[in-house]
Design a protein around this motif. Sequence first.
Motif, PDB file in Angstrom:
ATOM      1  N   ILE A   1      -1.444  -1.252  -4.276  1.00 53.03           N
ATOM      2  CA  ILE A   1      -2.537  -0.290  -4.263  1.00 53.03           C
ATOM      3  C   ILE A   1      -1.941   1.068  -3.954  1.00 53.03           C
ATOM      4  N   SER A   2      -2.092   2.001  -4.884  1.00 55.35           N
ATOM      5  CA  SER A   2      -1.513   3.328  -4.681  1.00 55.35           C
ATOM      6  C   SER A   2      -2.585   4.361  -4.379  1.00 55.35           C
ATOM      7  N   ALA A   3      -2.532   4.872  -3.142  1.00 54.39           N
ATOM      8  CA  ALA A   3      -3.307   6.046  -2.750  1.00 54.39           C
ATOM      9  C   ALA A   3      -2.332   7.188  -2.492  1.00 54.39           C
ATOM     10  N   LEU A   4      -1.196   7.115  -3.172  1.00 55.48           N
ATOM     11  CA  LEU A   4      -0.127   8.087  -2.975  1.00 55.48           C
ATOM     12  C   LEU A   4      -0.376   9.319  -3.832  1.00 55.48           C
ATOM     13  N   GLY A   5      -0.494  10.461  -3.190  1.00 58.11           N
ATOM     14  CA  GLY A   5      -0.719  11.693  -3.930  1.00 58.11           C
ATOM     15  C   GLY A   5      -0.616  12.901  -3.024  1.00 58.11           C
TER      16      GLY A   5
ATOM     17  N   ILE B   1       0.846  -1.190   0.000  1.00 55.66           N
ATOM     18  CA  ILE B   1       0.000   0.000   0.000  1.00 55.66           C
ATOM     19  C   ILE B   1       0.880   1.239   0.000  1.00 55.66           C
ATOM     20  N   LEU B   2       0.693   2.067  -1.007  1.00 57.85           N
ATOM     21  CA  LEU B   2       1.408   3.334  -1.103  1.00 57.85           C
ATOM     22  C   LEU B   2       0.506   4.444  -0.576  1.00 57.85           C
ATOM     23  N   GLY B   3       1.068   5.338   0.203  1.00 60.51           N
ATOM     24  CA  GLY B   3       0.256   6.394   0.804  1.00 60.51           C
ATOM     25  C   GLY B   3      -0.621   5.876   1.923  1.00 60.51           C
ATOM     26  N   ALA B   4      -0.152   4.857   2.630  1.00 56.78           N
ATOM     27  CA  ALA B   4      -0.971   4.170   3.635  1.00 56.78           C
ATOM     28  C   ALA B   4      -1.280   5.023   4.851  1.00 56.78           C
ATOM     29  N   SER B   5      -0.540   6.086   5.072  1.00 56.32           N
ATOM     30  CA  SER B   5      -0.803   6.933   6.230  1.00 56.32           C
ATOM     31  C   SER B   5      -1.679   8.129   5.880  1.00 56.32           C
ATOM     32  N   GLY B   6      -2.066   8.240   4.608  1.00 56.67           N
ATOM     33  CA  GLY B   6      -2.919   9.337   4.179  1.00 56.67           C
ATOM     34  C   GLY B   6      -4.379   9.070   4.464  1.00 56.67           C
ATOM     35  N   ALA B   7      -5.224  10.034   4.119  1.00 57.04           N
ATOM     36  CA  ALA B   7      -6.656   9.951   4.445  1.00 57.04           C
ATOM     37  C   ALA B   7      -7.310   8.717   3.842  1.00 57.04           C
ATOM     38  N   LEU B   8      -7.094   8.470   2.551  1.00 56.70           N
ATOM     39  CA  LEU B   8      -7.654   7.280   1.913  1.00 56.70           C
ATOM     40  C   LEU B   8      -6.824   6.043   2.227  1.00 56.70           C
TER      41      LEU B   8
END
Length: 288
Positions: A71-75, A6-13
């Motif tokens: 899964i990328s939620a990185l942004g 998981i990319l961006g796992a600490s972000g909102a999504l």
Amino acid sequence: MEKILILGASGALGEYILKECYSRNFKIRVLTHSNEGYQKVRSYTDDIWCANAQEDLTKIKGITKGVDYVISALGKSVSLFSPGPNSFFEIDYKANVNILQEAKENGVKRFFYISMKGAEEASEYTIPGIHKLMEDALKESGINYSIVRPVGFYSGLNDLVIMAKRKVIPLIGDGEARTNSIFHGDLANYIMTEFLNLPELKEVGGPQIHTRMEMAKMIQKKIGGEIIKIPKSIAKHGSKLPKLLQLDEISDKLAYFRYIMSNDMIAEEHGKMNFETYLDQIDTEDIK
């Protein structure tokens, strides 16, 4: 047991996706770039990689080895009140492309990318345009992929909550543009419920369609403030001023804000939480 990166796992999504994967007993690897992010994810996995994917290529070497899915939620945040040192190109495109290359080299089965509605029809704007670049890179990579385009998140309207606390709720145009934004948790649940049944491209919205004026009135009811309509022509010229002052990030965010506030952003309805319920359950003291 299959493993997900998981990319961006600490972000909102990303945090909601992390929780969904954990509840479904996937083996989990995460990428984060900060100690704050590390603290958020450490309860769910001890397979944590700390690096800036846009620049620390040696630190992400091998990050997809033994991984079945990415899964990328990185942004980068689109909030006007969340500036950052790195550009949208560096985070939304370069970092994701670097991980995509790793995924190709290590035989990842599928790459899931969270893009945004508007990536196709509004690619002349910087923010959706960079998402389109990443979508194109996925399509050309030869890897199996799914692109999910949410129409927008409820939290994306937190800027209006901040402004309402300062007694003003700005609307671009007549406020009649419609949207069915979605709660982060509902989108995460949808992605992980459908998962391998997701098509190559899916646009996803929330359970109810509202005009921008209706949503502004809900914010007004919750917070207060005066709703002020700003003509599109004034908003267009106003978004150019920061660029003249070499404040490109602010200019890009204002231009994108103007676009979504004055165009319909609607997709297939999913999820359970509506916008009014979201407003009722947020702690407005945390939104500053």
